[in-house]
Write a protein that holds these residues in place. Structure first.
Motif, PDB file in Angstrom:
ATOM      1  N   ALA A 131      19.280 -40.959 -43.836  1.00  0.00           N
ATOM      2  CA  ALA A 131      18.508 -39.715 -43.923  1.00  0.00           C
ATOM      3  C   ALA A 131      17.043 -39.962 -44.277  1.00  0.00           C
ATOM      4  CB  ALA A 131      19.164 -38.762 -44.916  1.00  0.00           C
ATOM      5  N   PRO A 132      16.715 -40.666 -45.384  1.00  0.00           N
ATOM      6  CA  PRO A 132      15.296 -40.910 -45.674  1.00  0.00           C
ATOM      7  C   PRO A 132      14.625 -41.815 -44.648  1.00  0.00           C
ATOM      8  CG  PRO A 132      16.688 -42.098 -47.232  1.00  0.00           C
ATOM      9  CD  PRO A 132      17.591 -41.169 -46.477  1.00  0.00           C
ATOM     10  N   LEU A 133      15.371 -42.751 -44.080  1.00  0.00           N
ATOM     11  CA  LEU A 133      14.776 -43.650 -43.089  1.00  0.00           C
ATOM     12  C   LEU A 133      14.342 -42.885 -41.838  1.00  0.00           C
ATOM     13  CD1 LEU A 133      17.172 -46.726 -43.378  1.00  0.00           C
ATOM     14  CD2 LEU A 133      14.840 -46.539 -44.236  1.00  0.00           C
ATOM     15  N   LEU A 134      15.191 -42.017 -41.356  1.00  0.00           N
ATOM     16  CA  LEU A 134      14.845 -41.252 -40.149  1.00  0.00           C
ATOM     17  C   LEU A 134      13.743 -40.230 -40.429  1.00  0.00           C
ATOM     18  CD1 LEU A 134      18.393 -40.698 -38.609  1.00  0.00           C
ATOM     19  CD2 LEU A 134      16.638 -42.356 -37.917  1.00  0.00           C
ATOM     20  N   LEU A 135      13.764 -39.623 -41.611  1.00  0.00           N
ATOM     21  CA  LEU A 135      12.714 -38.675 -41.959  1.00  0.00           C
ATOM     22  C   LEU A 135      11.361 -39.383 -42.075  1.00  0.00           C
ATOM     23  CD1 LEU A 135      11.973 -35.797 -42.613  1.00  0.00           C
ATOM     24  CD2 LEU A 135      12.612 -36.208 -44.999  1.00  0.00           C
ATOM     25  N   ALA A 136      11.358 -40.606 -42.604  1.00  0.00           N
ATOM     26  CA  ALA A 136      10.125 -41.384 -42.680  1.00  0.00           C
ATOM     27  C   ALA A 136       9.589 -41.691 -41.288  1.00  0.00           C
ATOM     28  CB  ALA A 136      10.363 -42.680 -43.453  1.00  0.00           C
ATOM     29  N   THR A 137      10.494 -41.959 -40.339  1.00  0.00           N
ATOM     30  CA  THR A 137      10.060 -42.200 -38.959  1.00  0.00           C
ATOM     31  C   THR A 137       9.317 -40.992 -38.405  1.00  0.00           C
ATOM     32  OG1 THR A 137      11.839 -43.769 -38.481  1.00  0.00           O
ATOM     33  CG2 THR A 137      10.890 -42.608 -36.613  1.00  0.00           C
ATOM     34  N   VAL A 138       9.837 -39.805 -38.668  1.00  0.00           N
ATOM     35  CA  VAL A 138       9.181 -38.574 -38.203  1.00  0.00           C
ATOM     36  C   VAL A 138       7.795 -38.427 -38.828  1.00  0.00           C
ATOM     37  CG1 VAL A 138       9.311 -36.054 -38.199  1.00  0.00           C
ATOM     38  CG2 VAL A 138      11.368 -37.414 -37.765  1.00  0.00           C
ATOM     39  N   CYS A 139       7.685 -38.693 -40.131  1.00  0.00           N
ATOM     40  CA  CYS A 139       6.395 -38.548 -40.821  1.00  0.00           C
ATOM     41  C   CYS A 139       5.368 -39.561 -40.316  1.00  0.00           C
ATOM     42  CB  CYS A 139       6.598 -38.700 -42.323  1.00  0.00           C
ATOM     43  SG  CYS A 139       7.516 -37.354 -43.092  1.00  0.00           S
ATOM     44  N   TYR A 140       5.792 -40.800 -40.103  1.00  0.00           N
ATOM     45  CA  TYR A 140       4.862 -41.790 -39.559  1.00  0.00           C
ATOM     46  C   TYR A 140       4.423 -41.406 -38.147  1.00  0.00           C
ATOM     47  CZ  TYR A 140       4.928 -45.371 -43.207  1.00  0.00           C
ATOM     48  OH  TYR A 140       4.742 -46.061 -44.382  1.00  0.00           O
ATOM     49  N   GLY A 141       5.351 -40.884 -37.350  1.00  0.00           N
ATOM     50  CA  GLY A 141       4.994 -40.447 -36.012  1.00  0.00           C
ATOM     51  C   GLY A 141       4.010 -39.293 -36.032  1.00  0.00           C
ATOM     52  N   TRP A 142       4.215 -38.362 -36.930  1.00  0.00           N
ATOM     53  CA  TRP A 142       3.298 -37.234 -37.076  1.00  0.00           C
ATOM     54  C   TRP A 142       1.927 -37.713 -37.550  1.00  0.00           C
ATOM     55  CZ3 TRP A 142       4.717 -32.279 -40.366  1.00  0.00           C
ATOM     56  CH2 TRP A 142       3.800 -31.252 -40.066  1.00  0.00           C
ATOM     57  N   GLY A 143       1.932 -38.671 -38.489  1.00  0.00           N
ATOM     58  CA  GLY A 143       0.676 -39.241 -38.958  1.00  0.00           C
ATOM     59  C   GLY A 143      -0.063 -39.974 -37.853  1.00  0.00           C
ATOM     60  N   LEU A 144       0.678 -40.641 -36.981  1.00  0.00           N
ATOM     61  CA  LEU A 144       0.069 -41.314 -35.843  1.00  0.00           C
ATOM     62  C   LEU A 144      -0.614 -40.313 -34.921  1.00  0.00           C
ATOM     63  CD1 LEU A 144      -0.363 -43.814 -34.029  1.00  0.00           C
ATOM     64  CD2 LEU A 144       1.921 -43.395 -33.083  1.00  0.00           C
ATOM     65  N   TYR A 145       0.067 -39.200 -34.659  1.00  0.00           N
ATOM     66  CA  TYR A 145      -0.516 -38.165 -33.799  1.00  0.00           C
ATOM     67  C   TYR A 145      -1.764 -37.558 -34.448  1.00  0.00           C
ATOM     68  CZ  TYR A 145      -1.049 -33.713 -31.364  1.00  0.00           C
ATOM     69  OH  TYR A 145      -1.574 -32.639 -30.684  1.00  0.00           O
ATOM     70  N   ALA A 146      -1.680 -37.243 -35.745  1.00  0.00           N
ATOM     71  CA  ALA A 146      -2.830 -36.656 -36.435  1.00  0.00           C
ATOM     72  C   ALA A 146      -3.978 -37.651 -36.555  1.00  0.00           C
ATOM     73  CB  ALA A 146      -2.407 -36.162 -37.824  1.00  0.00           C
ATOM     74  N   GLY A 147      -3.658 -38.942 -36.705  1.00  0.00           N
ATOM     75  CA  GLY A 147      -4.694 -39.954 -36.856  1.00  0.00           C
ATOM     76  C   GLY A 147      -5.534 -40.160 -35.612  1.00  0.00           C
ATOM     77  N   ARG A 148      -5.019 -39.771 -34.461  1.00  0.00           N
ATOM     78  CA  ARG A 148      -5.792 -39.902 -33.216  1.00  0.00           C
ATOM     79  C   ARG A 148      -7.045 -39.059 -33.254  1.00  0.00           C
ATOM     80  NH1 ARG A 148      -3.082 -37.248 -29.834  1.00  0.00           N
ATOM     81  NH2 ARG A 148      -4.092 -38.008 -27.931  1.00  0.00           N
ATOM     82  N   LYS A 149      -7.092 -38.023 -34.112  1.00  0.00           N
ATOM     83  CA  LYS A 149      -8.219 -37.116 -34.157  1.00  0.00           C
ATOM     84  C   LYS A 149      -9.246 -37.477 -35.229  1.00  0.00           C
ATOM     85  CE  LYS A 149      -5.358 -33.263 -32.521  1.00  0.00           C
ATOM     86  NZ  LYS A 149      -4.889 -31.878 -32.776  1.00  0.00           N
ATOM     87  N   LEU A 150      -9.017 -38.597 -35.925  1.00  0.00           N
ATOM     88  CA  LEU A 150     -10.010 -39.048 -36.888  1.00  0.00           C
ATOM     89  C   LEU A 150     -11.273 -39.505 -36.167  1.00  0.00           C
ATOM     90  CD1 LEU A 150      -7.774 -41.188 -39.293  1.00  0.00           C
ATOM     91  CD2 LEU A 150      -8.723 -38.918 -39.736  1.00  0.00           C
ATOM     92  N   GLU A 151     -12.383 -39.512 -36.918  1.00  0.00           N
ATOM     93  CA  GLU A 151     -13.617 -40.017 -36.330  1.00  0.00           C
ATOM     94  C   GLU A 151     -13.443 -41.459 -35.905  1.00  0.00           C
ATOM     95  OE1 GLU A 151     -16.798 -39.452 -39.059  1.00  0.00           O
ATOM     96  OE2 GLU A 151     -16.795 -37.278 -38.909  1.00  0.00           O
ATOM     97  N   GLY A 152     -14.202 -41.861 -34.909  1.00  0.00           N
ATOM     98  CA  GLY A 152     -14.012 -43.156 -34.268  1.00  0.00           C
ATOM     99  C   GLY A 152     -14.348 -44.360 -35.130  1.00  0.00           C
ATOM    100  N   ARG A 153     -15.441 -45.017 -34.858  1.00  0.00           N
ATOM    101  CA  ARG A 153     -15.765 -46.294 -35.486  1.00  0.00           C
ATOM    102  C   ARG A 153     -16.318 -46.070 -36.900  1.00  0.00           C
ATOM    103  NH1 ARG A 153     -16.367 -50.856 -32.746  1.00  0.00           N
ATOM    104  NH2 ARG A 153     -18.089 -51.459 -34.106  1.00  0.00           N
ATOM    105  N   VAL A 154     -15.447 -46.112 -37.877  1.00  0.00           N
ATOM    106  CA  VAL A 154     -15.857 -45.983 -39.289  1.00  0.00           C
ATOM    107  C   VAL A 154     -15.279 -47.149 -40.065  1.00  0.00           C
ATOM    108  CG1 VAL A 154     -15.760 -44.575 -41.352  1.00  0.00           C
ATOM    109  CG2 VAL A 154     -15.928 -43.479 -39.122  1.00  0.00           C
TER     110      VAL A 154
END
Length: 383
Positions: free
Chosen positions: A360-383
């Protein structure tokens, strides 16, 4: 740099995901308590920062506060080591002292984190920060790798439990103490001009780029619910108690070697790429943990050391480089406090593991990392 090397040594002996979690598991702690351990060290040190920020901002030289708090930090860890030597016959009392010592250490660390980052930001130019942390991580990681060999040896000896852990905690206390003392010797230049009378902690929230970054950090903090349970799962679910030292060695070796890549990528492409790369690896690791046979479970710790190194370097340099220098304390303090509150997620992971199993926690962590990956695409570029 020297501070980082000794702190890495201390982190190896007090590794929350492997050493501390296996120690608590052998003491019979429930998964909810095991999940609390990294939260006490990580979240406990972050939450006070937003409240300390106004005081730190008014100090012309921040490292002075760091020196004062270092004594309390060392004392809390020495308490854990001493309890481990004398309370082996009382596992319930030893567990209570263990948790109390970690809680005290996390709390007082919250008063030294801001002075640390302020001192680093004032003494290290922006273009050299990735190299600084890269050098700290590289040599410190090598030392941690060697410490991992010692951990494996001590945990494999015939010494009665918990003496091997007591020795590890003593070595960790000495390493941390030396590292904190050395950083206290830093020559931090005093702030120019009059210190601000009022710190606007709400100011960073008006920064759209900061809000995006904070959302990503929160998602990664939620995903961290699974970090201490790889070792617990190995001990309780796969019967790999004797391999804990090997897992720590693989973890530190992966962190060292991957750090060479992460520093190069950060200098060439910016911190955003590290954040995205770390999130990608973090997303697949929990799934592999459920699929791998016991003999190949060490791969999980190789990946864990790799993606945590990427996320640690990426998020640290990103925040330091994007924060407004005039309001740096409020940016760092607010970010770390918010993330600190969410970083108690391993407690939730432990409750889920107790009720539904480790999947249960392992699969939920996978979802959170995936969501973070999607949200991270919108961060500013070269910083």
């Amino acid at each position: 740099m020297l501070n980082g090397w000794f702190v890495f040594l201390g982190d190896a002996f007090f590794n929350a995901s492997i050493v501390l979690s296996s120690f608590a598991a052998k003491l019979g702690a429930p998964n909810s308590v095991i999940g609390l351990l990294p939260a006490l060290l990580g979240a406990g040190s972050m939450i006070p920062q937003v409240f300390v920020a106004p005081y730190v901002a008014r100090l012309p030289v921040k490292v002075v506060l760091y020196r004062r708090v270092a004594v309390l930090r060392v004392s809390s860890l020495a308490f854990i080591a001493l309890a481990s030597f004398v309370l082996g016959h009382r596992p319930d009392l030893l567990l209570a002292c263990f948790v109390l010592g970690l809680a005290l250490n996390g709390l007082v660390t919250g008063f030294s984190s801001l002075p640390f980052w302020e001192t680093v930001a004032k003494t290290i130019p922006m273009e050299r920060r990735a190299a600084l942390f890269g050098g700290r991580n590289l040599v410190g990681g090598i030392l941690a790798f060697l410490a991992g060999l010692l951990v494996r040896y001590l945990l494999g000896t015939s010494l009665p439990f918990p003496i091997p852990y007591a020795i590890l905690f003593t070595l960790g206390t000495l390493s941390f103490g030396i590292g904190w003392y050395l950083f206290g010797l830093s020559h931090e230049p005093p702030d120019e001009g009059r210190p601000p009378e009022h710190i606007r902690l709400s100011l960073p929230l008006k920064d759209f780029a900061f809000r995006r970054f904070l959302r990503v950090r929160v998602l990664f903090a939620l995903a961290s619910m699974t970090e201490p349970f790889y070792a617990a799962y190995a001990v309780r679910g796969l019967g790999q108690s004797s391999e804990i030292g090997l897992y720590l060695t693989l973890y530190t070796l992966a962190s060292v070697l991957s750090n060479l890549l992460w520093v190069r990528l950060s200098q060439r492409y910016g911190s955003k790429l590290l954040i995205l790369s770390g999130a990608s690896l973090g997303m697949v690791t929990p799934v592999l943990a459920l699929l791998l046979p016991p003999g190949a479970f060490g791969l999980v710790f190789v990946l864990q050391g790799t993606y945590l190194a990427a996320l640690g370097l990426g998020t640290t340099t990103y925040l330091l480089n994007t924060a407004d220098p005039q309001n740096r304390s409020s940016y760092i303090g607010l970010a770390n406090t918010v993330v600190g509150v969410v970083s108690f997620s391993p407690v939730l992971g432990g409750l889920l593991a107790d009720r539904l199993g480790y999947a249960a926690p392992l699969l939920l962590a996978t979802v959170c990392y995936g969501w973070g990956l999607y949200a991270g695409r919108k961060l500013e570029g070269r910083v």
